[in-house]
Write a protein that holds these residues in place. Structure first.
Motif, PDB file in Angstrom:
ATOM      1  N   ASN A 253      27.661  27.562  63.682  1.00 15.14           N
ATOM      2  CA  ASN A 253      28.843  27.973  62.937  1.00 15.14           C
ATOM      3  C   ASN A 253      30.023  28.318  63.846  1.00 15.14           C
ATOM      4  O   ASN A 253      31.072  28.691  63.377  1.00 15.14           O
ATOM      5  CB  ASN A 253      28.530  29.149  62.006  1.00 15.14           C
ATOM      6  N   ARG A 254      29.837  28.190  65.134  1.00 19.68           N
ATOM      7  CA  ARG A 254      30.899  28.382  66.112  1.00 19.68           C
ATOM      8  C   ARG A 254      30.524  27.652  67.388  1.00 19.68           C
ATOM      9  O   ARG A 254      29.395  27.203  67.538  1.00 19.68           O
ATOM     10  CB  ARG A 254      31.130  29.854  66.390  1.00 19.68           C
ATOM     11  N   GLN A 255      31.448  27.539  68.293  1.00 24.40           N
ATOM     12  CA  GLN A 255      31.122  26.930  69.577  1.00 24.40           C
ATOM     13  C   GLN A 255      30.286  27.904  70.387  1.00 24.40           C
ATOM     14  O   GLN A 255      30.591  29.080  70.477  1.00 24.40           O
ATOM     15  CB  GLN A 255      32.391  26.580  70.347  1.00 24.40           C
ATOM     16  N   ILE A 256      29.217  27.368  70.965  1.00 24.90           N
ATOM     17  CA  ILE A 256      28.343  28.167  71.809  1.00 24.90           C
ATOM     18  C   ILE A 256      28.400  27.552  73.197  1.00 24.90           C
ATOM     19  O   ILE A 256      28.039  26.387  73.377  1.00 24.90           O
ATOM     20  CB  ILE A 256      26.904  28.191  71.257  1.00 24.90           C
ATOM     21  N   MET A 257      28.888  28.318  74.133  1.00 23.79           N
ATOM     22  CA  MET A 257      29.128  27.856  75.498  1.00 23.79           C
ATOM     23  C   MET A 257      29.976  26.582  75.490  1.00 23.79           C
ATOM     24  O   MET A 257      29.731  25.632  76.224  1.00 23.79           O
ATOM     25  CB  MET A 257      27.816  27.649  76.248  1.00 23.79           C
ATOM     26  N   GLY A 258      30.978  26.559  74.617  1.00 16.31           N
ATOM     27  CA  GLY A 258      31.933  25.454  74.571  1.00 16.31           C
ATOM     28  C   GLY A 258      31.489  24.230  73.796  1.00 16.31           C
ATOM     29  O   GLY A 258      32.183  23.214  73.815  1.00 16.31           O
ATOM     30  N   ASN A 259      30.348  24.280  73.118  1.00 15.03           N
ATOM     31  CA  ASN A 259      29.837  23.105  72.396  1.00 15.03           C
ATOM     32  C   ASN A 259      29.438  23.467  70.974  1.00 15.03           C
ATOM     33  O   ASN A 259      28.850  24.522  70.745  1.00 15.03           O
ATOM     34  CB  ASN A 259      28.596  22.541  73.090  1.00 15.03           C
ATOM     35  N   LEU A 260      29.752  22.572  70.040  1.00 15.27           N
ATOM     36  CA  LEU A 260      29.186  22.671  68.706  1.00 15.27           C
ATOM     37  C   LEU A 260      27.851  21.950  68.735  1.00 15.27           C
ATOM     38  O   LEU A 260      27.745  20.853  69.286  1.00 15.27           O
ATOM     39  CB  LEU A 260      30.104  22.025  67.666  1.00 15.27           C
TER      40      LEU A 260
ATOM     41  N   ILE B 218      21.310  19.309  69.442  1.00 12.10           N
ATOM     42  CA  ILE B 218      22.028  18.527  70.457  1.00 12.10           C
ATOM     43  C   ILE B 218      23.521  18.732  70.238  1.00 12.10           C
ATOM     44  O   ILE B 218      23.948  19.282  69.221  1.00 12.10           O
ATOM     45  CB  ILE B 218      21.670  17.026  70.394  1.00 12.10           C
ATOM     46  N   LYS B 219      24.334  18.261  71.177  1.00  8.02           N
ATOM     47  CA  LYS B 219      25.776  18.351  71.018  1.00  8.02           C
ATOM     48  C   LYS B 219      26.201  17.481  69.848  1.00  8.02           C
ATOM     49  O   LYS B 219      25.693  16.380  69.655  1.00  8.02           O
ATOM     50  CB  LYS B 219      26.484  17.894  72.281  1.00  8.02           C
ATOM     51  N   GLU B 220      27.143  17.974  69.074  1.00  5.90           N
ATOM     52  CA  GLU B 220      27.588  17.245  67.884  1.00  5.90           C
ATOM     53  C   GLU B 220      28.220  15.907  68.253  1.00  5.90           C
ATOM     54  O   GLU B 220      28.078  14.922  67.525  1.00  5.90           O
ATOM     55  CB  GLU B 220      28.586  18.094  67.093  1.00  5.90           C
ATOM     56  N   SER B 221      28.852  15.811  69.397  1.00  3.25           N
ATOM     57  CA  SER B 221      29.492  14.566  69.821  1.00  3.25           C
ATOM     58  C   SER B 221      28.470  13.482  70.173  1.00  3.25           C
ATOM     59  O   SER B 221      28.808  12.301  70.191  1.00  3.25           O
ATOM     60  CB  SER B 221      30.401  14.826  71.014  1.00  3.25           C
ATOM     61  N   ASP B 222      27.222  13.868  70.432  1.00  3.96           N
ATOM     62  CA  ASP B 222      26.180  12.901  70.793  1.00  3.96           C
ATOM     63  C   ASP B 222      25.407  12.375  69.586  1.00  3.96           C
ATOM     64  O   ASP B 222      24.470  11.603  69.748  1.00  3.96           O
ATOM     65  CB  ASP B 222      25.173  13.535  71.762  1.00  3.96           C
ATOM     66  N   PHE B 223      25.784  12.769  68.373  1.00  4.95           N
ATOM     67  CA  PHE B 223      25.023  12.414  67.173  1.00  4.95           C
ATOM     68  C   PHE B 223      25.943  11.771  66.149  1.00  4.95           C
ATOM     69  O   PHE B 223      27.040  12.266  65.884  1.00  4.95           O
ATOM     70  CB  PHE B 223      24.377  13.668  66.577  1.00  4.95           C
ATOM     71  N   LYS B 224      25.498  10.664  65.569  1.00  9.40           N
ATOM     72  CA  LYS B 224      26.280   9.977  64.541  1.00  9.40           C
ATOM     73  C   LYS B 224      25.821  10.448  63.170  1.00  9.40           C
ATOM     74  O   LYS B 224      24.670  10.273  62.796  1.00  9.40           O
ATOM     75  CB  LYS B 224      26.121   8.465  64.652  1.00  9.40           C
ATOM     76  N   LYS B 225      26.752  11.038  62.420  1.00  7.51           N
ATOM     77  CA  LYS B 225      26.434  11.554  61.090  1.00  7.51           C
ATOM     78  C   LYS B 225      26.557  10.437  60.051  1.00  7.51           C
ATOM     79  O   LYS B 225      27.366   9.538  60.190  1.00  7.51           O
ATOM     80  CB  LYS B 225      27.403  12.663  60.700  1.00  7.51           C
ATOM     81  N   LYS B 226      25.743  10.567  58.997  1.00 15.95           N
ATOM     82  CA  LYS B 226      25.894   9.706  57.832  1.00 15.95           C
ATOM     83  C   LYS B 226      26.840  10.401  56.861  1.00 15.95           C
ATOM     84  O   LYS B 226      26.820  11.622  56.730  1.00 15.95           O
ATOM     85  CB  LYS B 226      24.540   9.443  57.170  1.00 15.95           C
ATOM     86  N   ARG B 227      27.615   9.624  56.150  1.00 14.46           N
ATOM     87  CA  ARG B 227      28.688  10.169  55.314  1.00 14.46           C
ATOM     88  C   ARG B 227      28.188  11.081  54.203  1.00 14.46           C
ATOM     89  O   ARG B 227      28.767  12.114  53.926  1.00 14.46           O
ATOM     90  CB  ARG B 227      29.490   9.014  54.725  1.00 14.46           C
ATOM     91  N   LYS B 228      27.095  10.756  53.533  1.00 10.10           N
ATOM     92  CA  LYS B 228      26.631  11.520  52.375  1.00 10.10           C
ATOM     93  C   LYS B 228      25.587  12.586  52.716  1.00 10.10           C
ATOM     94  O   LYS B 228      25.157  13.316  51.845  1.00 10.10           O
ATOM     95  CB  LYS B 228      26.042  10.573  51.331  1.00 10.10           C
ATOM     96  N   CYS B 229      25.189  12.683  53.953  1.00 10.67           N
ATOM     97  CA  CYS B 229      24.119  13.615  54.333  1.00 10.67           C
ATOM     98  C   CYS B 229      24.675  14.967  54.757  1.00 10.67           C
ATOM     99  O   CYS B 229      25.838  15.100  55.101  1.00 10.67           O
ATOM    100  CB  CYS B 229      23.286  13.018  55.461  1.00 10.67           C
TER     101      CYS B 229
END
Length: 125
Positions: free
Chosen positions: A78-85, A61-72
């Motif tokens: 490894n690059r933007q694909i069609m403008g999205n990480l 999914i888009k990285e902006s749509d996912f909340k990461k945990k600090r220690k995980c």
């Protein structure tokens, strides 16, 4: 992933999806070992549209749509694909204490998820 192998087998053999899934579950580990032995013969995809669709199919999914945990740790593009990480929405770990708590080892996931040359492990220290 097993589902991808099943879809490829279904296309080649003409079997039903149920038969293809059973076949893929039996043959998946052997298929992965085979892929590791033919690295010099592997073809890489360069079409960004296809790469983007393939990663979405695998569950990225888009990285902006996912909340990461600090220690995980995560598997990300490894690059933007069609403008999205892109990120695979599963919390993983390198730390032994987190692995004991139930988080999967991120490098075990990396063997099964992503595209060679387009995804990497996001390492947190």
């Amino acid at each position: 992933m097993e589902k991808e192998l099943a879809l490829k087998y279904k296309k080649v053999s003409g079997k039903t999806i149920e038969q293809s899934l059973k076949w893929a579950k039996r043959k998946y580990n052997k298929f992965i070992k085979y892929l590791n032995t033919i690295d010099d013969c592997r073809n890489y995809e360069y079409n960004e549209k296809y790469i983007y669709k393939e990663l979405l199919f695998q569950g990225f999914i888009k990285e902006s749509d996912f909340k990461k945990k600090r220690k995980c740790n995560y598997i990300i593009s490894n690059r933007q694909i069609m403008g999205n990480l892109l990120i695979f929405p599963m919390h993983g770990a390198l730390n032994h204490n987190l692995i004991i708590k139930g988080y999967p080892n991120i490098y075990t996931l990396n063997d099964k998820i992503g595209l060679s040359g387009y995804t990497k492990v996001d390492i947190k220290i």
